[in-house]
Design a protein around this motif. Sequence first.
Motif, PDB file in Angstrom:
ATOM      1  N   SER A 475       0.850  -1.191   0.000  1.00 12.30           N
ATOM      2  CA  SER A 475       0.000   0.000   0.000  1.00 12.30           C
ATOM      3  C   SER A 475       0.883   1.236   0.000  1.00 12.30           C
ATOM      4  N   ASP A 476       0.278   2.356  -0.410  1.00 18.51           N
ATOM      5  CA  ASP A 476       1.029   3.608  -0.436  1.00 18.51           C
ATOM      6  C   ASP A 476       1.158   4.162   0.976  1.00 18.51           C
ATOM      7  N   SER A 477       1.980   5.186   1.129  1.00 20.90           N
ATOM      8  CA  SER A 477       2.216   5.809   2.427  1.00 20.90           C
ATOM      9  C   SER A 477       2.387   7.309   2.243  1.00 20.90           C
ATOM     10  N   LEU A 478       1.442   8.083   2.784  1.00 23.54           N
ATOM     11  CA  LEU A 478       1.556   9.533   2.716  1.00 23.54           C
ATOM     12  C   LEU A 478       2.723  10.032   3.555  1.00 23.54           C
ATOM     13  N   GLN A 479       2.938   9.397   4.735  1.00 27.42           N
ATOM     14  CA  GLN A 479       4.002   9.846   5.621  1.00 27.42           C
ATOM     15  C   GLN A 479       5.373   9.658   4.976  1.00 27.42           C
ATOM     16  N   GLU A 480       5.561   8.532   4.279  1.00 26.00           N
ATOM     17  CA  GLU A 480       6.854   8.244   3.677  1.00 26.00           C
ATOM     18  C   GLU A 480       6.932   8.686   2.224  1.00 26.00           C
ATOM     19  N   GLY A 481       5.847   9.237   1.691  1.00 24.23           N
ATOM     20  CA  GLY A 481       5.848   9.716   0.315  1.00 24.23           C
ATOM     21  C   GLY A 481       5.980   8.603  -0.699  1.00 24.23           C
ATOM     22  N   ARG A 482       5.355   7.448  -0.429  1.00 22.74           N
ATOM     23  CA  ARG A 482       5.458   6.308  -1.329  1.00 22.74           C
ATOM     24  C   ARG A 482       4.132   6.055  -2.018  1.00 22.74           C
ATOM     25  N   SER A 483       4.150   5.917  -3.312  1.00 25.47           N
ATOM     26  CA  SER A 483       2.970   5.491  -4.043  1.00 25.47           C
ATOM     27  C   SER A 483       2.854   3.980  -3.956  1.00 25.47           C
ATOM     28  N   ASN A 484       1.717   3.450  -4.357  1.00 33.09           N
ATOM     29  CA  ASN A 484       1.532   2.005  -4.336  1.00 33.09           C
ATOM     30  C   ASN A 484       2.539   1.313  -5.263  1.00 33.09           C
ATOM     31  N   PHE A 485       2.783   1.923  -6.418  1.00 31.32           N
ATOM     32  CA  PHE A 485       3.728   1.331  -7.369  1.00 31.32           C
ATOM     33  C   PHE A 485       5.148   1.329  -6.804  1.00 31.32           C
ATOM     34  N   TYR A 486       5.511   2.433  -6.150  1.00 31.45           N
ATOM     35  CA  TYR A 486       6.854   2.513  -5.567  1.00 31.45           C
ATOM     36  C   TYR A 486       7.021   1.483  -4.450  1.00 31.45           C
ATOM     37  N   ALA A 487       5.979   1.331  -3.622  1.00 31.46           N
ATOM     38  CA  ALA A 487       6.027   0.322  -2.564  1.00 31.46           C
ATOM     39  C   ALA A 487       6.167  -1.077  -3.158  1.00 31.46           C
ATOM     40  N   GLU A 488       5.492  -1.308  -4.298  1.00 34.01           N
ATOM     41  CA  GLU A 488       5.556  -2.626  -4.926  1.00 34.01           C
ATOM     42  C   GLU A 488       6.957  -2.925  -5.444  1.00 34.01           C
ATOM     43  N   ILE A 489       7.587  -1.979  -6.135  1.00 27.02           N
ATOM     44  CA  ILE A 489       8.905  -2.271  -6.699  1.00 27.02           C
ATOM     45  C   ILE A 489       9.968  -2.355  -5.602  1.00 27.02           C
ATOM     46  N   LEU A 490       9.751  -1.660  -4.469  1.00 24.48           N
ATOM     47  CA  LEU A 490      10.667  -1.827  -3.348  1.00 24.48           C
ATOM     48  C   LEU A 490      10.588  -3.250  -2.794  1.00 24.48           C
ATOM     49  N   ARG A 491       9.371  -3.791  -2.694  1.00 29.28           N
ATOM     50  CA  ARG A 491       9.225  -5.161  -2.216  1.00 29.28           C
ATOM     51  C   ARG A 491       9.853  -6.143  -3.211  1.00 29.28           C
ATOM     52  N   ILE A 492       9.639  -5.912  -4.501  1.00 33.61           N
ATOM     53  CA  ILE A 492      10.221  -6.804  -5.510  1.00 33.61           C
ATOM     54  C   ILE A 492      11.743  -6.754  -5.430  1.00 33.61           C
ATOM     55  N   ARG A 493      12.303  -5.566  -5.198  1.00 35.83           N
ATOM     56  CA  ARG A 493      13.754  -5.471  -5.038  1.00 35.83           C
ATOM     57  C   ARG A 493      14.215  -6.268  -3.827  1.00 35.83           C
ATOM     58  N   ALA A 494      13.431  -6.232  -2.736  1.00 37.52           N
ATOM     59  CA  ALA A 494      13.783  -7.010  -1.545  1.00 37.52           C
ATOM     60  C   ALA A 494      13.787  -8.497  -1.852  1.00 37.52           C
ATOM     61  N   VAL A 495      12.857  -8.946  -2.698  1.00 35.50           N
ATOM     62  CA  VAL A 495      12.832 -10.358  -3.089  1.00 35.50           C
ATOM     63  C   VAL A 495      14.078 -10.694  -3.902  1.00 35.50           C
ATOM     64  N   PHE A 496      14.447  -9.795  -4.829  1.00 35.32           N
ATOM     65  CA  PHE A 496      15.661 -10.011  -5.624  1.00 35.32           C
ATOM     66  C   PHE A 496      16.901 -10.085  -4.745  1.00 35.32           C
ATOM     67  N   GLU A 497      16.898  -9.353  -3.634  1.00 36.15           N
ATOM     68  CA  GLU A 497      18.087  -9.262  -2.793  1.00 36.15           C
ATOM     69  C   GLU A 497      18.159 -10.351  -1.734  1.00 36.15           C
ATOM     70  N   LEU A 498      17.217 -11.280  -1.743  1.00 33.99           N
ATOM     71  CA  LEU A 498      17.295 -12.389  -0.792  1.00 33.99           C
ATOM     72  C   LEU A 498      18.608 -13.127  -0.991  1.00 33.99           C
ATOM     73  N   PRO A 499      19.255 -13.521   0.100  1.00 28.27           N
ATOM     74  CA  PRO A 499      20.591 -14.123  -0.028  1.00 28.27           C
ATOM     75  C   PRO A 499      20.564 -15.399  -0.846  1.00 28.27           C
ATOM     76  N   ALA A 500      21.485 -15.493  -1.784  1.00 28.76           N
ATOM     77  CA  ALA A 500      21.599 -16.695  -2.612  1.00 28.76           C
ATOM     78  C   ALA A 500      22.318 -17.778  -1.823  1.00 28.76           C
ATOM     79  N   GLY A 501      21.867 -18.988  -1.958  1.00 26.24           N
ATOM     80  CA  GLY A 501      22.469 -20.118  -1.255  1.00 26.24           C
ATOM     81  C   GLY A 501      22.056 -21.406  -1.914  1.00 26.24           C
ATOM     82  N   LYS A 502      22.059 -22.477  -1.115  1.00 25.03           N
ATOM     83  CA  LYS A 502      21.650 -23.763  -1.648  1.00 25.03           C
ATOM     84  C   LYS A 502      20.164 -23.768  -1.977  1.00 25.03           C
ATOM     85  N   ALA A 503      19.374 -23.021  -1.206  1.00 28.32           N
ATOM     86  CA  ALA A 503      17.930 -23.000  -1.422  1.00 28.32           C
ATOM     87  C   ALA A 503      17.594 -22.017  -2.536  1.00 28.32           C
ATOM     88  N   LYS A 504      16.891 -22.474  -3.539  1.00 27.44           N
ATOM     89  CA  LYS A 504      16.467 -21.620  -4.640  1.00 27.44           C
ATOM     90  C   LYS A 504      15.254 -20.794  -4.226  1.00 27.44           C
TER      91      LYS A 504
END
Length: 600
Positions: A475-504
């Motif tokens: 969801s968006d955040s008025l306090q943090e100045g985030r739109s829904n789209f910006y919040a979504e791509i931040l979460r997707i970036r967090a998924v991309f940054e999950l540590p690589a290891g034996k588990a895919k």
Amino acid sequence: MSALPSAPHAEYSRRLEIRLAEAARKERPHIWAGNLKLVTILAGLALAWLSFKNHLLNSSWLWIPVLLYAGLGVLHEQILRAQSYAQRAAAYYRKGIGRMEDRWAGAGATGDRFRNDDHVYSGDLDLFGRGGLFELLSAARTPMGENRLAAWLLSPSATGEILERHNSVIALREKLDLREHLALIGEDLRAALNPETLITWAESEPAMRMTAFRAIGLLLALCAVAALFYLLATGLLWPLLVVLALEMILLRWLQPRALEVLQGVDCNADGLILFSKILERLEKEEFASPQLRHFADMLKSGTQPASRSVRKLARIVYWSDARSSLLGSLLNVPLLYTVQLGFAADAWRRRWGSRMRQWVNATAELEALLSLATYSYEHPADPFPEFVVESESGALFDGEELGHPLIPSAQCVRNSARLNRERPLILVSGSNMSGKSTFLRTVGVNTVLAMAGAPIRGKSLRLTPLTLGTRIRTSDSLQEGRSNFYAEILRIRAVFELPAGKAKLLFLFDELLEGTNSKDRRIGAEALLRALLACEAIGIVTTHDLALTEMTDTLHKPARNAHFQDYVEDGKMRFDYKLREGVVAKSNALELMRLVGLKV
């Protein structure tokens, strides 16, 4: 409502009836004991009248009603405790039956303190909060048990640890008496316990390693008592003043250190007593699993059991809590109250402090395992997942007839999902409210259960070790100045940054990039999915934008299209929530608008 598994439900019902009967049987003795106490009081008053008013009896006869009342008081207390235990046990089995009948939401610990909006899947999958997965699973009585269960849910475990948990859960599953006893221990205690600070305090360097001064402090306290009696007997004050002066010097030097030692124990006596009672019960239990025996042996090793050591610390904390009382303040100078407690606490820390971490970890593991065992016993149709060692076959998630454990069984529609190296992606299309998000959560929650060592809700699940990342709810955040789209791509970036290891990686994205225009959405979604699949990730993406379903032909790895459909019946939109092959043939947006009365 669908038929319930007979054995657990029948056993809980049988035990519930036994406990209710026990409580009912104690009601008559409870009334009799209360009446006899009243009669004893009246008899005592009559004897007192005859003895002191009319002098007809010797006053020594008054001991009879006093002793009789004391004996009746002890007997009555035992009756009340037995009745209370039976009533609480009955409530425990009612809650268990409620869980099996899907009437559990709001009746357990919600785990709200573990909420983290930045976590890569906990918020999307409703792990915490009222009606969340933690509330369904947790049977822990201590913060350390809750912490360990939450840690298992928030982070995937190693396959070896998971398989050990399976064996331990199977060994604990039938230990109903153990689970009942632990659930009812110390329910009346106002327990406050912080395991992290307790371990830190226990492992800290001693601050009062001064045996000689401990002996001096004890000697001065004894001298103060003797000087007080000497004052009462002779009227001479100076011996007491000399002792008090020496004590003031000792207090000025040692009291700050004593306060530092005592204030470092961030818990109350009730919390430690509850901890000791749980330890004592676990020490007495015989375990078949090697892992369980290892944890139990950790509690019993040493010169004395862990429960006894923690109970000693509880007594020190109890007397420490009394320092702020009027009596504690009055005794501080003549008896060196604070200093004596500081020495006692520091001596305890030197003797047993190094074992506190082991005791906390063993209790945390056993309580978390008992939580999974309770869930497994109450849901016998839920199997353990089968883990496949990743090799040339790559990542795998093969779930057959998966259901969502937080949805009542009578309403739960089950679907299958298969992801592997040959078909690493499923694109799910469908109308609004047709079940796309629930399907993602079903796959996600079952992955969490599998990687925590718990049974899954489904007919079967075969998988390789997986790291989970989701973007289902942002969801968006008025306090943090985030739109829904910006919040979504931040979460997707967090998924991309999950540590690589034996588990895919297993990724679950709902309405991918829905906050941008159709052209950018198509380009961005395809680029994201190409990057994820290049890392040998597997995943499911839902969309109501049919243009995205065309990506199955352009991605460098084959993808599968699937859909949920709907239909109109008697002027209402209906859904069967069954996953079907292919792309959805229609959208229900216009139909929904018309059904609510909009002229479109």
